[in-house]
Design an enzyme around this catalytic site. Structure first.
Site, mmCIF file in Angstrom:
data_model
loop_
_atom_site.group_PDB
_atom_site.id
_atom_site.type_symbol
_atom_site.label_atom_id
_atom_site.label_comp_id
_atom_site.label_asym_id
_atom_site.label_seq_id
_atom_site.Cartn_x
_atom_site.Cartn_y
_atom_site.Cartn_z
ATOM 1 N N TYR A 35 26.361 79.355 30.300
ATOM 2 C CA TYR A 35 26.850 78.488 29.829
ATOM 3 C C TYR A 35 25.897 77.970 28.596
ATOM 4 O O TYR A 35 26.398 77.733 27.438
ATOM 5 C CB TYR A 35 27.711 77.073 30.345
ATOM 6 C CG TYR A 35 28.052 76.131 29.466
ATOM 7 C CD1 TYR A 35 29.376 76.340 29.600
ATOM 8 C CD2 TYR A 35 27.569 75.081 28.994
ATOM 9 C CE1 TYR A 35 30.193 75.025 28.851
ATOM 10 C CE2 TYR A 35 28.167 74.082 28.165
ATOM 11 C CZ TYR A 35 29.594 73.975 28.196
ATOM 12 O OH TYR A 35 30.081 73.082 27.469
ATOM 13 N N GLU A 112 48.239 59.341 44.655
ATOM 14 C CA GLU A 112 47.132 60.002 43.953
ATOM 15 C C GLU A 112 45.870 59.010 44.474
ATOM 16 O O GLU A 112 46.039 57.980 44.463
ATOM 17 C CB GLU A 112 47.167 60.250 42.723
ATOM 18 C CG GLU A 112 47.335 58.804 41.809
ATOM 19 C CD GLU A 112 47.875 59.035 40.467
ATOM 20 O OE1 GLU A 112 49.248 59.483 40.192
ATOM 21 O OE2 GLU A 112 47.299 58.853 39.595
ATOM 22 N N LYS A 114 42.554 56.480 43.914
ATOM 23 C CA LYS A 114 42.450 55.384 43.006
ATOM 24 C C LYS A 114 40.992 55.502 42.794
ATOM 25 O O LYS A 114 40.002 55.116 43.584
ATOM 26 C CB LYS A 114 42.785 54.080 43.754
ATOM 27 C CG LYS A 114 42.589 53.026 42.834
ATOM 28 C CD LYS A 114 43.176 51.547 43.461
ATOM 29 C CE LYS A 114 42.900 50.353 42.393
ATOM 30 N NZ LYS A 114 41.656 50.027 41.984
ATOM 31 N N LYS A 287 53.005 55.406 43.209
ATOM 32 C CA LYS A 287 53.835 55.116 41.879
ATOM 33 C C LYS A 287 55.398 55.781 42.122
ATOM 34 O O LYS A 287 55.615 56.793 42.880
ATOM 35 C CB LYS A 287 53.317 55.855 40.588
ATOM 36 C CG LYS A 287 52.045 55.244 40.370
ATOM 37 C CD LYS A 287 51.400 56.361 39.211
ATOM 38 C CE LYS A 287 49.803 55.735 39.018
ATOM 39 N NZ LYS A 287 49.149 56.816 38.097
ATOM 40 N N LYS A 311 44.451 49.950 49.397
ATOM 41 C CA LYS A 311 43.158 49.624 49.546
ATOM 42 C C LYS A 311 42.415 49.996 50.645
ATOM 43 O O LYS A 311 42.985 49.594 51.894
ATOM 44 C CB LYS A 311 42.390 48.441 49.169
ATOM 45 C CG LYS A 311 42.983 47.940 47.707
ATOM 46 C CD LYS A 311 42.031 48.632 46.544
ATOM 47 C CE LYS A 311 40.792 47.563 46.346
ATOM 48 N NZ LYS A 311 40.485 47.238 44.982
ATOM 49 N N CYS A 406 -1.334 43.803 50.100
ATOM 50 C CA CYS A 406 -0.728 45.093 50.212
ATOM 51 C C CYS A 406 -0.853 46.092 51.480
ATOM 52 O O CYS A 406 -2.218 45.997 51.738
ATOM 53 C CB CYS A 406 -1.406 45.912 48.942
ATOM 54 S SG CYS A 406 -0.797 47.397 48.853
ATOM 55 N N CYS A 409 -3.393 49.080 50.505
ATOM 56 C CA CYS A 409 -4.865 48.913 50.407
ATOM 57 C C CYS A 409 -5.442 47.797 50.646
ATOM 58 O O CYS A 409 -6.623 47.478 50.692
ATOM 59 C CB CYS A 409 -4.858 49.244 48.565
ATOM 60 S SG CYS A 409 -4.354 47.740 47.945
ATOM 61 N N CYS A 424 1.473 44.454 44.402
ATOM 62 C CA CYS A 424 0.238 44.497 44.712
ATOM 63 C C CYS A 424 -0.441 44.695 43.438
ATOM 64 O O CYS A 424 -0.395 45.270 42.414
ATOM 65 C CB CYS A 424 0.120 45.974 45.568
ATOM 66 S SG CYS A 424 -1.883 46.434 45.400
ATOM 67 N N CYS A 429 -5.277 50.312 44.090
ATOM 68 C CA CYS A 429 -4.467 50.749 45.006
ATOM 69 C C CYS A 429 -4.184 52.169 45.054
ATOM 70 O O CYS A 429 -3.694 52.687 44.417
ATOM 71 C CB CYS A 429 -3.302 49.946 45.019
ATOM 72 S SG CYS A 429 -1.945 50.228 46.317
HETATM 73 S S1 IVH Z 1 47.712 53.858 36.985
HETATM 74 C C1 IVH Z 1 49.570 50.099 35.094
HETATM 75 N N1 IVH Z 1 46.386 55.403 38.543
HETATM 76 O O1 IVH Z 1 42.777 50.891 38.752
HETATM 77 C C2 IVH Z 1 48.994 51.125 36.196
HETATM 78 N N2 IVH Z 1 45.389 53.289 37.678
HETATM 79 O O2 IVH Z 1 43.138 48.067 39.839
HETATM 80 C C3 IVH Z 1 48.543 52.086 35.272
HETATM 81 N N3 IVH Z 1 42.943 53.251 38.549
HETATM 82 O O3 IVH Z 1 43.630 49.412 35.979
HETATM 83 C C4 IVH Z 1 47.275 52.763 36.262
HETATM 84 N N4 IVH Z 1 42.670 55.033 39.775
HETATM 85 O O4 IVH Z 1 41.798 51.402 35.992
HETATM 86 C C5 IVH Z 1 46.454 54.260 37.985
HETATM 87 N N5 IVH Z 1 45.133 57.015 39.957
HETATM 88 C C6 IVH Z 1 45.129 55.893 39.261
HETATM 89 C C7 IVH Z 1 43.862 55.047 39.362
HETATM 90 C C8 IVH Z 1 44.014 53.871 38.311
HETATM 91 C C9 IVH Z 1 42.061 54.317 39.241
HETATM 92 C C10 IVH Z 1 42.381 52.185 38.014
HETATM 93 C C11 IVH Z 1 43.037 51.544 36.651
HETATM 94 C C12 IVH Z 1 43.750 50.254 37.049
HETATM 95 C C13 IVH Z 1 42.904 49.654 38.164
HETATM 96 C C14 IVH Z 1 43.690 48.552 38.635
#
Ligand code: IVH
Length: 663
Positions: A35, A112, A114, A287, A311, A406, A409, A424, A429
């Site tokens: 690359y 997905e 976070k 979502k 979380k 120290c 030393c 130190c 040292c």
């Molecule tokens: S969707 C209005 N998807 O988490 C919602 N956010 O704690 C649009 N974040 O502000 C965001 N991974 O910066 C979405 N897969 C994901 C995410 C994600 C991380 C962050 C994002 C958001 C914050 C909220």
């Protein structure tokens, strides 16, 4: 000429293809050196034919000069936050609210990771990246385009067909775990405070005024949603993400889930596999998949009602402190480290945990024999977060004694200026000497790769090396008689020392290990002074006047270079044949001390070329007009910068006039 143009375009397309294979599909076809070779070829051709340079060439990611500040920009669609849940119960509540809001149970989810980084909006117009902004307060953010351009995972132009004319992509900029660990190690080396977690490291790296530093921080990106678009991209989030992937944007694993039970199953799976990822995730984002249903649900103003974060709890482990070591760094900083009974935590066996400094030891009151709770800071660096005092043997237990000498030393120790670290103060040292030598020969400094830690240990113990300068007076017969050395290996050592003598000046400056001066600052100093004797003669005022060199750094540079012992060592190095390569000479001084802004479309040269000329003639460039701007070079279609210059009554000149001025 057209052949060259074709060749350049082919190379660019080829490099972009490999970027996408690497960053989007995780399936590189070529090795890093291959690359780099393509990249080198392109760079050379562009150097030979500067008229063929375009801003979206892969070579044009890093702008050369720091900017003075970020401009704020309005978000066409607000950037919202997400509400959190921490357990199954709360997740089921979310599902109930959705069913109620939609008045049906005909909906599905997408799930997905976070990513723990910071939110960014990328605006593509006609497929080209035109602007990148942080979330800011949700309605206005900072324009960080020049920093975002340095991130190779983010395409400067999109590929494929049916790309909307306006496409605002939102996603997370993050720092991979490995890059985070390396960055913090370098920070410790330079005596600078570490970043607490990859998120802070990513945010800190993106908010730098000097894009060259951002470029060195190895940031990455995942797209996860849309902002403004000139036409709808898809009917569901899932399909939209597939499209973004096809345009060459990195998109993380998005999976569909039919109902809450399926969502929960996915959450449990991720909880197990999250530690194996090379980036940090702090949960999952769930979502509602269909956009029309998202619209029905709407937002609360702060966060959408169609989206929730699940979380993960931070992983912790309990273990005992077997002993507490005190390590001595290259500048004498004493760092307490707890040796632990080995314990499994988030995928690795942890045996040691840093206690950072003695203030922290006092605050936690950690003692040998204590049962402690450990956590990984940003899932990476093990830390003691709590002591279980009731498990302590009250008769046996003794508070940890803060060293008064120290440990290596026996020399005196003092608190540093912030009152946090102990240092130190013995200049001779031996522990500091070893650390300093290891740093001096390190990859980012003089790069004497054949002089490893084991050899340094011997050279120090046998007193063959007491200073940096002694490295350069070592003889073959001295090296060959050391343990594990033969003719060949000793010759290699001598050879790698010899080669280092002509390293670029900045490497030598960095290698000295001056407090607060890392590689980037060393480059700035080398560019500014051009020769070591000039740097050595600089006053604190002269140093502080340099862009990016603050008063603390200026003071420590001045202190170091005015200490008699250091001057002696530097002179001995030079006498032994160290002859650092000077940075490129300036063409003239006509623009000395001037900060100049270039804007608009120019006739004969690209903006980058004009900016290079400015630097060659002693000037500085900036991307924004302020009272400090000496003049503005404006081409066709100059916009807000021209307005600002007129408003501030700053001289505006054409490209031709600029060329006359420097000739
Ligand atoms: S969707 C209005 N998807 O988490 C919602 N956010 O704690 C649009 N974040 O502000 C965001 N991974 O910066 C979405 N897969 C994901 C995410 C994600 C991380 C962050 C994002 C958001 C914050 C909220």
């Amino acid at each position: 000429m057209t052949d060259i143009r074709k060749k350049i375009e082919r190379l660019r397309a080829e490099i972009r293809r490999h970027d996408v294979l690497y960053y989007v599909h995780n399936a590189p076809e070529i090795s890093d050196p291959e690359y780099d070779k393509l990249f080198g070829e392109l760079k050379q051709l562009e150097n030979e034919h500067p008229e063929l340079l375009t801003p979206d060439s892969p070579t044009q990611r890093v702008s050369e000069r720091p900017i003075e500040g970020f401009e704020t920009v309005a978000h066409a669609v607000p950037m919202l936050s997400i509400d959190n849940t921490y357990n199954e119960e709360e997740l089921r509540e979310f599902d109930k609210r959705i069913r109620k809001g939609l008045e049906t149970d005909d909906y599905d989810f997408s799930v997905e990771p976070k990513i723990d980084g910071l939110a960014i909006s990328l605006r593509y117009e006609q497929g080209h990246l035109v602007r990148a902004a942080t979330r800011g307060d949700g309605s206005r953010g900072d324009d960080v385009t020049s920093n975002i351009r340095t991130i190779r995972a983010i395409p400067l132009s999109l590929e494929g067909s049916h790309i909307p004319d306006i496409l605002e992509v939102r996603g997370e900029v993050y720092m991979p775990k490995k890059a985070f660990a390396e960055l913090n190690a370098a920070k410790v080396e330079a005596g600078e405070p570490e970043f607490a977690n990859p998120r802070n490291a990513a945010a800190g790296s993106l908010k730098l005024l000097d894009a060259r530093i951002t470029a060195s921080r190895k940031l990455a990106f995942f797209a996860y949603s849309l902002g403004q678009t000139s036409e709808p991209l898809a009917e569901t989030h899932f399909d939209a993400m597939q499209k973004l992937r096809n345009f060459g944007l990195p998109v993380n694993d998005v999976v569909k889930a039919e109902n809450a039970a399926a969502v929960l199953k996915i959450c449990h799976q991720w909880d197990k596999k999250k530690t194996n990822l090379d980036y940090q995730i702090d949960g999952l984002v769930i979502k509602i998949n269909r956009y029309d249903q998202q619209d029905i649900l709407g937002t609360t103003g702060r966060a959408p009602k169609w989206c929730i974060a699940y979380k993960f709890a931070a992983e912790q482990a309990e273990t005992t402190v077997e002993s507490i070591d005190v390590q001595v760094g290259k500048n004498g900083t004493l760092t307490p480290v707890a040796n632990l009974k080995p314990v499994k935590l988030a995928g690795t066996t942890v045996k040691r945990a840093t206690l950072h400094n003695f203030e922290q030891v006092k605050r936690l009151d950690v003692r040998c024999g204590d049962t402690v709770i450990i956590e990984k800071a940003g899932e990476i660096i093990p830390q003691v977060v709590d002591v279980i005092v009731k498990q302590r043997d009250l008769f046996e237990s003794q508070p940890f004694e803060i060293p008064t000498a120290c440990p290596a030393c026996g020399g005196g120790v003092e608190k540093d200026e912030n009152g946090v670290y102990l240092r130190c103060v013995n200049p001779n040292c031996i522990a500091q000497l070893k650390e300093r030598l290891e740093y001096f020969v390190g990859k980012g400094q003089m790069d004497i790769d054949k002089l490893g830690p084991a050899l340094i240990e011997q050279l120090v113990e046998t007193k063959l090396v007491k200073t940096f300068a002694d490295i350069y007076t070592l003889r073959f017969d001295q090296v060959v008689q050391l343990d594990r050395m033969a003719d060949k290996s000793a010759a290699n050592v001598m050879d790698s020392i010899e080669k280092s003598k002509t390293q670029p000046l900045w490497r030598l400056i960095a290698a000295l290990g001056i407090r607060n001066v890392g590689g980037q600052s060393a480059q700035i100093l080398a560019d500014e002074f051009g020769a070591l004797d000039k740097l050595m003669a600089a006053t604190v005022e002269e140093l502080t006047a340099i862009d990016q060199i603050g008063p603390v750094m200026a003071e420590s540079i001045h202190d170091y270079l005015n200490k008699e012992t250091n001057i002696k060592i530097i002179n001995e190095m030079l006498a032994a044949g160290v002859k650092p390569t000077a940075p490129k000479e300036k063409a003239s001084n006509v623009l000395d001390g001037m900060t100049i802004v270039v804007t608009g479309t120019l006739k004969n040269y690209t903006r980058t070329q004009i900016e290079q000329m400015i630097k060659d003639h002693g000037g500085k460039t900036s991307s924004s007009v302020s009272k400090k701007t000496a003049f503005l070079v404006a081409g066709e279609n100059a916009g807000s910068k021209l307005d600002k210059a007129n408003q501030l009554d700053i001289e505006v000149i054409t490209e031709d006039k600029f060329l006359k001025r420097i000739r």
